[in-house]
Design a protein around this motif. Structure first.
Motif, PDB file in Angstrom:
ATOM      1  N   GLU A  25       0.834  -1.208   0.000  1.00  0.00           N
ATOM      2  CA  GLU A  25       0.000   0.000   0.000  1.00  0.00           C
ATOM      3  C   GLU A  25       0.866   1.254   0.000  1.00  0.00           C
ATOM      4  O   GLU A  25       0.553   2.225  -0.690  1.00  0.00           O
ATOM      5  CB  GLU A  25      -0.923   0.002   1.225  1.00  0.00           C
ATOM      6  CG  GLU A  25      -1.956  -1.092   1.211  1.00  0.00           C
ATOM      7  CD  GLU A  25      -2.679  -1.246   2.538  1.00  0.00           C
ATOM      8  OE1 GLU A  25      -3.811  -1.767   2.502  1.00  0.00           O
ATOM      9  OE2 GLU A  25      -2.131  -0.884   3.599  1.00  0.00           O
ATOM     10  N   ARG A  28       2.315   1.536  -3.611  1.00  0.00           N
ATOM     11  CA  ARG A  28       1.309   1.861  -4.625  1.00  0.00           C
ATOM     12  C   ARG A  28       0.601   3.191  -4.346  1.00  0.00           C
ATOM     13  O   ARG A  28       0.521   4.039  -5.230  1.00  0.00           O
ATOM     14  CB  ARG A  28       0.266   0.747  -4.725  1.00  0.00           C
ATOM     15  CG  ARG A  28       0.790  -0.545  -5.340  1.00  0.00           C
ATOM     16  CD  ARG A  28      -0.288  -1.621  -5.399  1.00  0.00           C
ATOM     17  NE  ARG A  28      -1.416  -1.207  -6.203  1.00  0.00           N
ATOM     18  CZ  ARG A  28      -1.474  -1.267  -7.537  1.00  0.00           C
ATOM     19  NH1 ARG A  28      -0.445  -1.736  -8.217  1.00  0.00           N
ATOM     20  NH2 ARG A  28      -2.553  -0.872  -8.177  1.00  0.00           N
ATOM     21  N   ASP A  29       0.104   3.343  -3.117  1.00  0.00           N
ATOM     22  CA  ASP A  29      -0.755   4.484  -2.819  1.00  0.00           C
ATOM     23  C   ASP A  29       0.014   5.753  -2.466  1.00  0.00           C
ATOM     24  O   ASP A  29      -0.374   6.842  -2.870  1.00  0.00           O
ATOM     25  CB  ASP A  29      -1.731   4.138  -1.685  1.00  0.00           C
ATOM     26  CG  ASP A  29      -2.610   2.939  -2.013  1.00  0.00           C
ATOM     27  OD1 ASP A  29      -2.766   2.611  -3.201  1.00  0.00           O
ATOM     28  OD2 ASP A  29      -3.129   2.316  -1.071  1.00  0.00           O
ATOM     29  N   GLY A  32       3.024   5.846  -5.675  1.00  0.00           N
ATOM     30  CA  GLY A  32       2.556   5.728  -7.060  1.00  0.00           C
ATOM     31  C   GLY A  32       3.276   4.667  -7.863  1.00  0.00           C
ATOM     32  O   GLY A  32       3.231   4.682  -9.093  1.00  0.00           O
ATOM     33  N   LEU A  33       3.925   3.723  -7.211  1.00  0.00           N
ATOM     34  CA  LEU A  33       4.629   2.635  -7.903  1.00  0.00           C
ATOM     35  C   LEU A  33       3.672   1.464  -8.060  1.00  0.00           C
ATOM     36  O   LEU A  33       3.656   0.528  -7.266  1.00  0.00           O
ATOM     37  CB  LEU A  33       5.889   2.242  -7.127  1.00  0.00           C
ATOM     38  CG  LEU A  33       6.925   3.351  -6.998  1.00  0.00           C
ATOM     39  CD1 LEU A  33       8.028   2.949  -6.030  1.00  0.00           C
ATOM     40  CD2 LEU A  33       7.497   3.712  -8.357  1.00  0.00           C
ATOM     41  N   THR A  34       2.875   1.509  -9.097  1.00  0.00           N
ATOM     42  CA  THR A  34       1.777   0.552  -9.270  1.00  0.00           C
ATOM     43  C   THR A  34       2.180  -0.734  -9.974  1.00  0.00           C
ATOM     44  O   THR A  34       1.323  -1.576 -10.239  1.00  0.00           O
ATOM     45  CB  THR A  34       0.605   1.212 -10.011  1.00  0.00           C
ATOM     46  OG1 THR A  34       1.077   1.699 -11.277  1.00  0.00           O
ATOM     47  CG2 THR A  34       0.017   2.357  -9.194  1.00  0.00           C
ATOM     48  N   THR A  36       3.880  -3.060  -8.587  1.00  0.00           N
ATOM     49  CA  THR A  36       3.731  -4.086  -7.564  1.00  0.00           C
ATOM     50  C   THR A  36       2.236  -4.320  -7.388  1.00  0.00           C
ATOM     51  O   THR A  36       1.509  -3.431  -6.983  1.00  0.00           O
ATOM     52  CB  THR A  36       4.370  -3.625  -6.234  1.00  0.00           C
ATOM     53  OG1 THR A  36       5.744  -3.315  -6.491  1.00  0.00           O
ATOM     54  CG2 THR A  36       4.287  -4.709  -5.187  1.00  0.00           C
ATOM     55  N   HIS A  37       1.767  -5.510  -7.703  1.00  0.00           N
ATOM     56  CA  HIS A  37       0.329  -5.793  -7.720  1.00  0.00           C
ATOM     57  C   HIS A  37      -0.140  -6.494  -6.455  1.00  0.00           C
ATOM     58  O   HIS A  37       0.625  -7.173  -5.785  1.00  0.00           O
ATOM     59  CB  HIS A  37      -0.023  -6.657  -8.935  1.00  0.00           C
ATOM     60  CG  HIS A  37       0.206  -5.955 -10.220  1.00  0.00           C
ATOM     61  ND1 HIS A  37       0.450  -6.623 -11.392  1.00  0.00           N
ATOM     62  CD2 HIS A  37       0.245  -4.635 -10.539  1.00  0.00           C
ATOM     63  CE1 HIS A  37       0.614  -5.757 -12.374  1.00  0.00           C
ATOM     64  NE2 HIS A  37       0.509  -4.538 -11.871  1.00  0.00           N
ATOM     65  N   CYS A  48       2.944  -9.485  -5.628  1.00  0.00           N
ATOM     66  CA  CYS A  48       3.430  -8.331  -4.875  1.00  0.00           C
ATOM     67  C   CYS A  48       4.917  -8.398  -4.535  1.00  0.00           C
ATOM     68  O   CYS A  48       5.405  -7.596  -3.738  1.00  0.00           O
ATOM     69  CB  CYS A  48       2.623  -8.193  -3.586  1.00  0.00           C
ATOM     70  SG  CYS A  48       2.891  -9.600  -2.472  1.00  0.00           S
ATOM     71  N   CYS A  60       2.474  -7.757   0.258  1.00  0.00           N
ATOM     72  CA  CYS A  60       1.066  -7.677   0.658  1.00  0.00           C
ATOM     73  C   CYS A  60       0.842  -8.113   2.096  1.00  0.00           C
ATOM     74  O   CYS A  60      -0.239  -7.886   2.639  1.00  0.00           O
ATOM     75  CB  CYS A  60       0.172  -8.483  -0.279  1.00  0.00           C
ATOM     76  SG  CYS A  60       0.232 -10.268  -0.018  1.00  0.00           S
ATOM     77  N   THR A  74      11.592  -2.257  -6.592  1.00  0.00           N
ATOM     78  CA  THR A  74      10.360  -2.710  -7.232  1.00  0.00           C
ATOM     79  C   THR A  74      10.635  -2.960  -8.713  1.00  0.00           C
ATOM     80  O   THR A  74      11.719  -2.655  -9.209  1.00  0.00           O
ATOM     81  CB  THR A  74       9.243  -1.656  -7.101  1.00  0.00           C
ATOM     82  OG1 THR A  74       9.575  -0.517  -7.914  1.00  0.00           O
ATOM     83  CG2 THR A  74       9.041  -1.237  -5.647  1.00  0.00           C
ATOM     84  N   GLU A  76       9.703  -1.313 -11.122  1.00  0.00           N
ATOM     85  CA  GLU A  76      10.032  -0.047 -11.788  1.00  0.00           C
ATOM     86  C   GLU A  76      11.509   0.288 -11.685  1.00  0.00           C
ATOM     87  O   GLU A  76      12.027   1.059 -12.494  1.00  0.00           O
ATOM     88  CB  GLU A  76       9.217   1.111 -11.179  1.00  0.00           C
ATOM     89  CG  GLU A  76       7.747   1.070 -11.480  1.00  0.00           C
ATOM     90  CD  GLU A  76       6.925   0.358 -10.420  1.00  0.00           C
ATOM     91  OE1 GLU A  76       5.694   0.521 -10.427  1.00  0.00           O
ATOM     92  OE2 GLU A  76       7.500  -0.378  -9.582  1.00  0.00           O
TER      93      GLU A  76
END
Length: 154
Positions: A25, A28-29, A32-34, A36-37, A48, A60, A74, A76
């Motif tokens: 979280e 990602r949140d 902004g490194l989206t 990682t799912h 993740c 996660c 990550t 990215e």
């Protein structure tokens, strides 16, 4: 809320988090490194996977606050100077993806595998090492071929 700081993909970052904020979280949140799912929220699927202090971690189920001061990499952060990492390139060349949802976690797990076990990986070892990463689209054959090729080129 406590403040945490860490190095993510070579950059110093910081942010306020609740004690229950998961590392995924935060990435990602807050950052902004989206890439990682979040696929399962139970550490079962591996979508993740990131590297924390050089080791694969399922983000996660990892608390962000527990990683204060850590170095995190990550998906990215794998490419450098506009060039894909050898494992990313191998997944592209060998079509080691279908929908792509699991791909970032697979690649991060594969890079960790090579870092731990070396470049010469056989199919059985690759399949065993990827047991914690689930792909719902493929039969894994292209993923295994991609990992083998990526390992050889790392």
């Amino acid at each position: 809320m406590p403040a945490i700081s860490m190095k993510v993909n070579g950059q110093d970052v910081c942010g306020d988090v609740e004690g229950r904020t998961l590392l995924v979280e935060f990435l990602r949140d807050k950052l902004g490194l989206t890439g990682t799912h979040v696929g399962c929220d139970t550490s079962q699927c591996g979508a993740c996977v990131v590297h924390v202090n050089g080791k694969a971690v399922k983000a996660c189920t990892a608390l962000a606050i527990a990683h204060d001061g850590a170095e995190v990499a990550t998906i990215e952060g794998l490419a450098a100077n506009g060039k894909l990492h050898p494992m990313q390139e191998a997944f592209r060349e060998h079509h080691g993806l279908q929908c792509g949802f699991c791909t970032p976690g697979m690649i991060m797990a594969a890079v960790d595998m090579v870092n731990r076990l070396g470049k010469k990986l056989d199919e059985d070892t690759i399949r065993h090492e990827l047991e914690g990463n689930i792909c719902r689209c493929t039969g894994y054959q292209n993923i295994v071929a991609a990992v083998k090729a990526g390992a050889a080129n790392m």
